[in-house]
Design a protein around this motif. Structure first.
Motif, PDB file in Angstrom:
ATOM      1  N   UNK A 135       9.671 -14.351  -2.662  1.00  0.00           N
ATOM      2  CA  UNK A 135      10.343 -13.711  -1.525  1.00  0.00           C
ATOM      3  C   UNK A 135      10.391 -12.211  -1.757  1.00  0.00           C
ATOM      4  N   UNK A 136       9.991 -11.437  -0.742  1.00  0.00           N
ATOM      5  CA  UNK A 136      10.048  -9.994  -0.867  1.00  0.00           C
ATOM      6  C   UNK A 136      10.350  -9.370   0.499  1.00  0.00           C
ATOM      7  N   UNK A 137      10.534  -8.051   0.519  1.00  0.00           N
ATOM      8  CA  UNK A 137      10.987  -7.372   1.730  1.00  0.00           C
ATOM      9  C   UNK A 137       9.871  -7.196   2.767  1.00  0.00           C
ATOM     10  N   UNK A 138       8.665  -6.899   2.314  1.00  0.00           N
ATOM     11  CA  UNK A 138       7.548  -6.658   3.232  1.00  0.00           C
ATOM     12  C   UNK A 138       6.275  -7.268   2.675  1.00  0.00           C
ATOM     13  N   UNK A 139       5.311  -7.469   3.539  1.00  0.00           N
ATOM     14  CA  UNK A 139       3.995  -7.949   3.108  1.00  0.00           C
ATOM     15  C   UNK A 139       3.316  -6.894   2.245  1.00  0.00           C
ATOM     16  N   UNK A 140       3.602  -5.615   2.516  1.00  0.00           N
ATOM     17  CA  UNK A 140       2.979  -4.538   1.743  1.00  0.00           C
ATOM     18  C   UNK A 140       3.293  -4.637   0.255  1.00  0.00           C
ATOM     19  N   UNK A 141       4.450  -5.199  -0.095  1.00  0.00           N
ATOM     20  CA  UNK A 141       4.782  -5.352  -1.510  1.00  0.00           C
ATOM     21  C   UNK A 141       3.857  -6.346  -2.201  1.00  0.00           C
ATOM     22  N   UNK A 142       3.127  -7.121  -1.408  1.00  0.00           N
ATOM     23  CA  UNK A 142       2.115  -8.031  -1.952  1.00  0.00           C
ATOM     24  C   UNK A 142       0.706  -7.437  -1.873  1.00  0.00           C
ATOM     25  N   UNK A 143       0.389  -6.745  -0.789  1.00  0.00           N
ATOM     26  CA  UNK A 143      -1.010  -6.395  -0.512  1.00  0.00           C
ATOM     27  C   UNK A 143      -1.311  -4.908  -0.617  1.00  0.00           C
ATOM     28  N   UNK A 144      -0.303  -4.032  -0.719  1.00  0.00           N
ATOM     29  CA  UNK A 144      -0.540  -2.593  -0.789  1.00  0.00           C
ATOM     30  C   UNK A 144      -0.036  -2.051  -2.118  1.00  0.00           C
ATOM     31  N   UNK A 145      -0.684  -1.006  -2.617  1.00  0.00           N
ATOM     32  CA  UNK A 145      -0.300  -0.422  -3.893  1.00  0.00           C
ATOM     33  C   UNK A 145       0.890   0.507  -3.709  1.00  0.00           C
ATOM     34  N   UNK A 146       1.921   0.318  -4.545  1.00  0.00           N
ATOM     35  CA  UNK A 146       3.099   1.180  -4.493  1.00  0.00           C
ATOM     36  C   UNK A 146       2.943   2.330  -5.480  1.00  0.00           C
ATOM     37  N   UNK A 147       3.857   3.295  -5.399  1.00  0.00           N
ATOM     38  CA  UNK A 147       3.769   4.486  -6.249  1.00  0.00           C
ATOM     39  C   UNK A 147       3.944   4.161  -7.728  1.00  0.00           C
ATOM     40  N   UNK A 148       4.799   3.158  -8.027  1.00  0.00           N
ATOM     41  CA  UNK A 148       5.071   2.818  -9.423  1.00  0.00           C
ATOM     42  C   UNK A 148       4.250   1.632  -9.902  1.00  0.00           C
ATOM     43  N   UNK A 149       3.092   1.421  -9.291  1.00  0.00           N
ATOM     44  CA  UNK A 149       2.258   0.261  -9.606  1.00  0.00           C
ATOM     45  C   UNK A 149       0.834   0.721  -9.867  1.00  0.00           C
ATOM     46  N   UNK A 150       0.232   0.204 -10.926  1.00  0.00           N
ATOM     47  CA  UNK A 150      -1.153   0.552 -11.222  1.00  0.00           C
ATOM     48  C   UNK A 150      -2.092  -0.126 -10.232  1.00  0.00           C
ATOM     49  N   UNK A 151      -3.306   0.386 -10.171  1.00  0.00           N
ATOM     50  CA  UNK A 151      -4.288  -0.195  -9.260  1.00  0.00           C
ATOM     51  C   UNK A 151      -4.595  -1.634  -9.656  1.00  0.00           C
ATOM     52  N   UNK A 152      -4.647  -1.892 -10.960  1.00  0.00           N
ATOM     53  CA  UNK A 152      -4.935  -3.247 -11.437  1.00  0.00           C
ATOM     54  C   UNK A 152      -3.799  -4.199 -11.077  1.00  0.00           C
ATOM     55  N   UNK A 153      -2.556  -3.741 -11.266  1.00  0.00           N
ATOM     56  CA  UNK A 153      -1.409  -4.589 -10.928  1.00  0.00           C
ATOM     57  C   UNK A 153      -1.361  -4.869  -9.430  1.00  0.00           C
ATOM     58  N   UNK A 154      -1.700  -3.869  -8.605  1.00  0.00           N
ATOM     59  CA  UNK A 154      -1.703  -4.060  -7.147  1.00  0.00           C
ATOM     60  C   UNK A 154      -2.758  -5.081  -6.736  1.00  0.00           C
ATOM     61  N   UNK A 155      -3.913  -5.031  -7.375  1.00  0.00           N
ATOM     62  CA  UNK A 155      -4.976  -5.984  -7.060  1.00  0.00           C
ATOM     63  C   UNK A 155      -4.577  -7.400  -7.465  1.00  0.00           C
ATOM     64  N   UNK A 156      -3.903  -7.515  -8.599  1.00  0.00           N
ATOM     65  CA  UNK A 156      -3.452  -8.832  -9.040  1.00  0.00           C
ATOM     66  C   UNK A 156      -2.352  -9.378  -8.121  1.00  0.00           C
ATOM     67  N   UNK A 157      -1.455  -8.501  -7.660  1.00  0.00           N
ATOM     68  CA  UNK A 157      -0.406  -8.933  -6.733  1.00  0.00           C
ATOM     69  C   UNK A 157      -1.017  -9.407  -5.418  1.00  0.00           C
ATOM     70  N   UNK A 158      -2.042  -8.714  -4.980  1.00  0.00           N
ATOM     71  CA  UNK A 158      -2.739  -9.115  -3.754  1.00  0.00           C
ATOM     72  C   UNK A 158      -3.383 -10.489  -3.929  1.00  0.00           C
ATOM     73  N   UNK A 159      -3.938 -10.724  -5.117  1.00  0.00           N
ATOM     74  CA  UNK A 159      -4.568 -12.011  -5.392  1.00  0.00           C
ATOM     75  C   UNK A 159      -3.530 -13.130  -5.452  1.00  0.00           C
ATOM     76  N   UNK A 160      -2.344 -12.836  -6.020  1.00  0.00           N
ATOM     77  CA  UNK A 160      -1.261 -13.820  -6.057  1.00  0.00           C
ATOM     78  C   UNK A 160      -0.857 -14.204  -4.635  1.00  0.00           C
ATOM     79  N   UNK A 161      -0.732 -13.206  -3.777  1.00  0.00           N
ATOM     80  CA  UNK A 161      -0.367 -13.464  -2.377  1.00  0.00           C
ATOM     81  C   UNK A 161      -1.430 -14.322  -1.696  1.00  0.00           C
ATOM     82  N   UNK A 162      -2.680 -14.062  -2.012  1.00  0.00           N
ATOM     83  CA  UNK A 162      -3.776 -14.823  -1.414  1.00  0.00           C
ATOM     84  C   UNK A 162      -3.770 -16.279  -1.880  1.00  0.00           C
ATOM     85  N   UNK A 163      -3.284 -16.523  -3.094  1.00  0.00           N
ATOM     86  CA  UNK A 163      -3.249 -17.885  -3.631  1.00  0.00           C
ATOM     87  C   UNK A 163      -2.177 -18.748  -2.970  1.00  0.00           C
TER      88      UNK A 163
END
Length: 711
Positions: free
Chosen positions: A413-441
């Motif tokens: 559960x999170x506030x927005x879809x962007x927290x799953x699929x978009x890169x945040x300021x305090x998140x590395x590019x690799x972590x953002x890609x992995x979060x996107x993949x988790x959301x896709x799963x």
């Protein structure tokens, strides 16, 4: 555009069809027919479609409407096949899984009943702004799944305390940190998905990530390469001290704690070497462990004392009395309920929430991975705390991929879809890609109200303009009696509205009390009152006296006896028995002489006399006594009337079947709040029960009282 269409037709990539729409309007009168026709024409005009009523061609229109494919009106126009496809959204597959949960009503008011355990991945993602209804929807699914599956276990990571009241209302277990509850982050369990990955290496990665989170989020610094190297060696030494290696059989040994790790760092800071200060635990195999310890010792260099001392300063929060000392000892948390909420709200404003979220998720992961027999459902609120870290996201990814193997479903559960699929300021590019993949799963995605829709969100979900508008205008649970969301399951999606009944709202809404709802609607029976009395909450609600009379409050208030009290009572009872027999021996002679006198007096005749009792008003106890004497007159003999309803009727002055048969049901309904339909049904049944006595023609039995004056 036209040229492209012509070439598509020539190449056979598309086709043209004659197309027409006929709408039949039915009404009971000509005026109603004209009004309905006008409404249809107006509705179509808003979509830039012109509708022309047919005049005097009813027979032909019926032929065109029949499923024979015979169009005698022929008011058609050419249309491309893809455009025609958009004109037939009238029939959608009905989602009604046999063991599914009600998710809501679609736009045709058809219920969607979905079983996540029938999908390839058991997992689900929920996103929506605060107050949109996302937490309420998750509680709704959990509530119904608990009722449907008596064996399921539910665990909730709750960083804001949003599920605490829900667990308390359902009699669940709430585990709060900040007190005596302790979880050991270094604990390793035997049998953790051995076929999936090396559990020892996975545990080492998790422990190192724990300290990275601590230093980056709490100590506001990152580990240097030298510090991380010393820390990694200290962690390895802590496990070797207890004989734990990559060999899975050693994972049954007692696990080290962070205190053991701190002690090792302190020895290194003092210039000691492992061979000098390390004392092996009884579980350790010396021949297997010491070669590895000696190998690690060769990596120590001059100056390591300084790095170890720096680590100790940074880990001060884990010392006794520190804010993280709940992670220093051995695990003492026991899960003894089907619904367990791990409340971490005390860390929400301290910056430590990501740290404890990581520790507890790792603990839950190990628990689920080592016990596949029981189905488990894990809910993680504010999942963005975990998705910001690449290592933790890897763990979630593995958890979801092997959800069937673990027999565990996970909800993020999170506030927005962007927290799953978009890169945040305090998140590395690799972590953002992995979060996107988790959301896709996640096979199920519930998207509630969003203030805006980002380009990343549109691209990921391929949102149509109407879907974008729906998400920004969706009804929120905070502003109305229901919430709306877009449900996406693999290849299909549809907007839904979640409606629930008043009782469920009182259970799921933190601001409401389900017991208050039950009390107001007179649904509480004697068992419920007994439970409330045992909880010390009986005075909080208005409960009818007729229900309270059936509760033995003295028995509930009785304190359990200690062993000493039991012995003392037994001695007292034994003394009472001895006294009773002594008094009986003394009085036997007197009773024998009195018995002879009484026997002589029995032969004397006395005038027959009966006492006349003063009439008195019957109370609830008298009514129950009469009902017991005459079971056929007991209200509970009528189908549908139990002890609770009988108590409500007795309070209104209706205590017997005969009184119910002649009662004014309308006024009785107002006085008792019992639905009039039920009262009418019961009164009819009561009348039927009373009819045989008068229909037989026998006079009603009467009671005659004789006094001395009558004689």
């Amino acid at each position: 555009m036209v040229q492209e269409l012509i070439w598509d037709i020539i190449l056979g990539e598309t086709k043209l069809f004659d197309f027409a729409i006929y709408i039949e309007v039915v009404a009971d009168s000509e005026q109603e027919l004209n009004e309905a026709t006008e409404r249809v024409v107006d509705s179509l005009s808003t979509a830039n479609a012109e509708a022309v009523p047919l005049e005097k061609r009813q027979v032909e229109s019926q032929d065109a409407l029949s499923p024979l494919g015979d169009d005698s009106i022929k008011s058609t126009q050419l249309m491309q096949e893809t455009a025609i496809g958009t004109m037939f959204p009238f029939i959608e597959p009905v989602i009604t899984d046999p063991e599914g949960i009600f998710y809501g009503f679609d736009t045709t008011n058809t219920p969607v009943i979905l079983d996540r355990y029938e999908l390839s991945s058991y997992s689900k993602a929920i996103a929506g702004t605060m107050g949109s209804g996302k937490t309420f929807a998750e509680k709704h699914e959990m509530y119904h799944r608990l009722m449907m599956d008596p064996e399921i276990e539910m665990l909730v990571l709750d960083p804001l305390g949003d599920f605490v009241d829900f667990a308390n209302d359902l009699g669940g277990q709430v585990i709060r940190f900040g007190g005596d509850n302790t979880v050991n982050p270094l604990e390793i369990q035997r049998g953790i998905d051995d076929a999936v990955d090396d559990p020892f290496k996975k545990k080492l990665r998790s422990v190192m990530e724990l300290f990275r989170i601590h230093f980056s989020a709490v100590a506001e610094q990152s580990l240097s390469k030298e510090q991380e190297g010393i820390l990694r060696r200290a962690v390895r030494l802590a496990y070797l001290q207890y004989g734990i290696t990559e060999e899975t059989a050693t994972h049954e040994n007692t696990s080290p704690t962070i205190k053991d790790l701190l002690d090792i760092l302190a020895e290194i800071a003092d210039g000691g070497l492992p061979s000098e200060f390390l004392e092996l635990h009884g579980d350790a195999n010396d021949e297997r462990v010491w070669p590895e310890i000696d190998q690690l010792e060769t990596r120590f260099r001059d100056g390591d004392e300084q790095y170890a001392y720096q680590l100790l300063l940074g880990l001060e929060a884990f010392q006794k009395g520190g804010e993280n000392d709940n992670l220093t000892g051995r695990t003492n948390v026991e899960l003894d309920n089907r619904l367990v909420v791990i409340d971490m709200s005390m860390f929400s404003d301290t910056g430590q929430a990501p740290l404890f979220m990581h520790v507890m998720f790792d603990w839950i992961y190990q628990r689920a991975a080592s016990d596949h027999d029981r189905r488990t459902q894990v809910t993680i609120d504010e999942a963005h705390y975990l998705l910001r870290r690449e290592a933790t996201t890897d763990m979630i990814d593995l958890f979801i991929r092997h959800s069937r193997h673990f027999n565990t479903a996970i909800t993020l559960i999170s506030q927005t879809v962007d927290e799953f699929v978009a890169q945040s300021d305090d998140q590395s590019k690799e972590a953002a890609e992995k979060a996107r993949n988790v959301y896709n799963l996640c096979d199920i995605k519930q998207i509630f109200h969003h203030e805006s829709v980002s380009d990343e969100m549109i691209d990921f979900h391929d949102l149509t303009p109407s879907e974008q508008t729906f998400l920004t205008t969706a009804q929120t649970g905070e502003d109305g009696g229901y919430s709306e969301f877009l449900l996406e399951v693999n290849e299909w999606s549809k907007p839904l509205a979640l409606h629930v009944n008043d009782y469920e709202v009182s259970v799921l809404d933190d601001d409401l009390d389900p017991w208050e709802y039950l009390a107001e609607n007179r649904y509480i029976d004697a068992d419920d009152a007994g439970f409330l009395a045992a909880e010390g909450r009986l005075d909080e609600y208005e409960i009818p006296e007729s229900v309270l009379e059936k509760v033995d409050l003295n028995e509930i208030d009785k304190e359990p006896e200690t062993d000493e009290a039991v012995v003392e009572n037994a001695d007292r009872e034994r003394a009472d028995v001895e006294t009773e027999y002594h008094e009986r021996d003394v009085s036997e002679t007197v009773e024998a002489s009195q018995g002879a006198t009484a026997a002589a007096d029995e032969g004397a005749e006395e005038p027959h006399e009966e006492a006349v009792e003063e009439p008195h008003e019957k109370g609830a106890e008298d009514s129950r006594a009469e009902a017991a004497a005459d079971p056929e007159d007991d209200l509970t003999t009528i189908t549908g009337i139990g002890e609770t309803y009988a108590g409500y009727l007795a309070e209104a002055g209706v205590e017997t079947v005969g009184e119910l048969a002649v009662a004014d049901t309308e006024s009785l309904s107002e006085e008792t709040s019992i639905p009039l339909m039920l009262l009418d049904e019961w009164a009819g049944a009561a009348s039927s029960m009373c009819e045989p006595a008068t229909a037989s023609g026998e006079p009603s039995p009467t009671t005659e009282v004789t006094t001395d004056a009558d004689d």
